[in-house]
Design an enzyme around this catalytic site. Structure first.
Site, short mmCIF file in Angstrom:
data_model
loop_
_atom_site.label_atom_id
_atom_site.label_comp_id
_atom_site.label_asym_id
_atom_site.label_seq_id
_atom_site.Cartn_x
_atom_site.Cartn_y
_atom_site.Cartn_z
N THR A 84 0.83 -1.21 0.00
CA THR A 84 0.00 0.00 0.00
C THR A 84 0.86 1.25 0.00
O THR A 84 0.63 2.18 -0.79
CB THR A 84 -0.95 0.00 1.21
OG1 THR A 84 -1.88 -1.07 1.06
CG2 THR A 84 -1.72 1.31 1.30
N ASN A 166 -6.12 -9.43 -6.99
CA ASN A 166 -6.22 -9.95 -5.64
C ASN A 166 -7.55 -10.65 -5.35
O ASN A 166 -7.67 -11.35 -4.35
CB ASN A 166 -6.02 -8.82 -4.62
CG ASN A 166 -7.07 -7.74 -4.75
OD1 ASN A 166 -7.24 -7.15 -5.83
ND2 ASN A 166 -7.79 -7.44 -3.69
N GLN A 194 0.26 -9.60 -5.13
CA GLN A 194 -0.30 -10.95 -5.21
C GLN A 194 0.51 -11.87 -6.12
O GLN A 194 0.33 -13.08 -6.09
CB GLN A 194 -1.74 -10.89 -5.71
CG GLN A 194 -2.71 -10.16 -4.78
CD GLN A 194 -3.09 -10.98 -3.56
OE1 GLN A 194 -2.83 -12.17 -3.49
NE2 GLN A 194 -3.71 -10.32 -2.60
N SER A 214 4.90 -6.92 -1.50
CA SER A 214 4.53 -7.11 -0.09
C SER A 214 5.04 -8.46 0.37
O SER A 214 5.04 -9.43 -0.40
CB SER A 214 3.02 -7.04 0.07
OG SER A 214 2.65 -7.24 1.42
N THR A 252 13.49 4.68 10.49
CA THR A 252 14.33 3.57 10.92
C THR A 252 13.90 2.28 10.24
O THR A 252 12.72 1.92 10.27
CB THR A 252 14.25 3.40 12.45
OG1 THR A 252 14.68 4.61 13.07
CG2 THR A 252 15.12 2.24 12.92
N CYS A 339 -9.58 -5.67 2.22
CA CYS A 339 -9.64 -4.22 2.43
C CYS A 339 -10.88 -3.62 1.76
O CYS A 339 -10.87 -2.46 1.35
CB CYS A 339 -8.39 -3.56 1.87
SG CYS A 339 -6.86 -4.31 2.43
#
Length: 392
Positions: A84, A166, A194, A214, A252, A339
């Site tokens: 995202t 997806n 995906q 991802s 970080t 989502c």
């Protein structure tokens, strides 16, 4: 209220068929991350001592391994919190940078079947003055170069098309789309969350300029992803501070998650073809088992090219609410994206399903832990619910 549920009809443990929402972290991935939570807890930006240098070396190793799976240079991979964020950085960052360089907001294109992580940034660009075309695919979920060519304009600056959907699992012809975009000087982005770890992806073979990734879709940890950016493609950062990741994504670096991402990618690619063959057999067993009992069932999306672990079906003449209520105690699945905000699938509606049909659809997605016995139980569970809802 229904008098019984599928748990009453088909006893047993919950069958997990929602692996496109997320996947369990592989035990070897957990093992790889463990030292970086405890003993080697340094900040990769702290180069004045061993802890920091060791962390920086771990990040560099992970970056190199991930880049090698995509055929890109190490410095073309930027770590983010997930796909995202990578989508937002790619779409908003590149469109704004290009508009600044060219002195105007141009035209951007995406598909109606994209994830909200693409659609929402595209609509934000529209609010900022960019012209937006949301292209509706064919009823099988696919587009081709001719369809894209029909909506290109002289001021088109960027196109975003998901590598593998997806919800319905269809795999788009990115190479053909990339050739068209390159011939017109248009940047091509793909959300490959995906696809990565399920298909072999080589950036140059795909022809994409920006690729979002991802970890948690391939048995890696949640909270880590990456953006692959071709050299020469300009991006404005979305936020500032610290200078990490080439000053494009400061903050970080989560060393354990980065290590886990690389470990998951290594595992996925080590036996990718074997697992895809196995998942294809299981997916087809699921579809054939359901279709043989309920010939009225319809598959959503093209049968090929399709992700091996995806099956999306519509069950005619049943209430979606009652269907999912019947299934939920025995089967983990969904009617759309994790989502989707509780709304009927916009993907299914974009390929011609009615709102009612979209509500009465199931996305069944398999994973590495799925067994033939679970597939057979899933056929029994779903069939029992369909029969119950039809009053059989």
């Amino acid at each position: 209220m229904l008098p019984t549920t599928s748990a009453d009809l088909i006893p047993g443990d919950l069958i997990q068929l929602d692996h496109q929402a997320t996947t369990p972290c592989h035990p070897l991935v957990v093992q790889a991350m463990k030292p970086w939570w405890e003993q080697e807890w340094g900040n990769a930006s702290s180069r004045q001592h061993r802890l920091g240098l060791t962390a920086a070396a771990a990040v560099a190793s992970a970056r190199h391994r991930l880049a090698s799976h995509l055929g890109v240079e190490d410095d073309e991979l930027i770590f983010t919190s997930g796909a995202t964020e990578a989508n937002n950085l790619a779409l908003l960052g590149h469109a704004r940078a290009r508009a600044k360089a060219e002195g105007r907001c141009g035209h951007v294109i995406t598909l109606a079947t994209e994830h909200h992580a693409v659609l929402d940034p595209m609509h934000q660009l529209q609010r900022e003055g960019f012209a937006l075309t949301v292209l509706r695919p064919q009823d099988n979920g696919l587009i081709d170069a001719d369809m894209l060519n029909d909506v290109l304009r002289d001021d088109t600056q960027m196109v975003s098309v998901m590598a593998a959907n997806n919800e319905i699992g269809v795999v788009q012809p990115l190479r053909a789309l990339a050739d068209l975009c390159r011939s017109r000087g248009i940047t091509l982005h793909t959300d490959a969350a995906q696809a990565f770890g399920h298909l072999r992806l080589n950036r140059d073979e795909l022809g994409c300029d920006l690729i979002s990734l991802s970890a948690h879709k391939l048995n890696g940890p949640k909270g880590i992803g990456a953006l692959v950016k071709r050299r020469g493609v300009s991006i404005q950062p979305l936020f500032w501070g610290g200078g990490q990741e080439q000053e494009l994504r400061p903050g970080t670096l989560p060393v354990p998650l980065i290590v886990g991402f690389a470990a998951a990618a290594d595992l996925a690619h080590a036996d990718l073809e074997t697992w895809q063959q196995q998942l294809t057999l299981l997916r087809d067993r699921l579809w054939q088992g359901l279709k043989s009992r309920h010939p009225q069932l319809e598959m959503n999306g093209a049968h090929q090219p399709r992700l091996a672990h995806n099956l999306n079906i519509t069950i005619a003449d049943v209430s979606g609410v009652r269907l999912h209520r019947c299934l939920k105690r025995s089967l983990a699945c969904s009617s759309g994206s994790a989502c989707s905000r509780g709304e009927p699938s916009h993907v299914l509606q974009a390929i011609g399903r009615s709102r009612r049909e979209a509500e009465a659809s199931l996305r069944l997605s398999l994973g590495r832990t799925t067994t033939a016995a679970e597939i057979d139980r899933a056929v029994d569970v779903i069939s029992a619910c369909i029969n119950q809802l039809h009053g059989s």
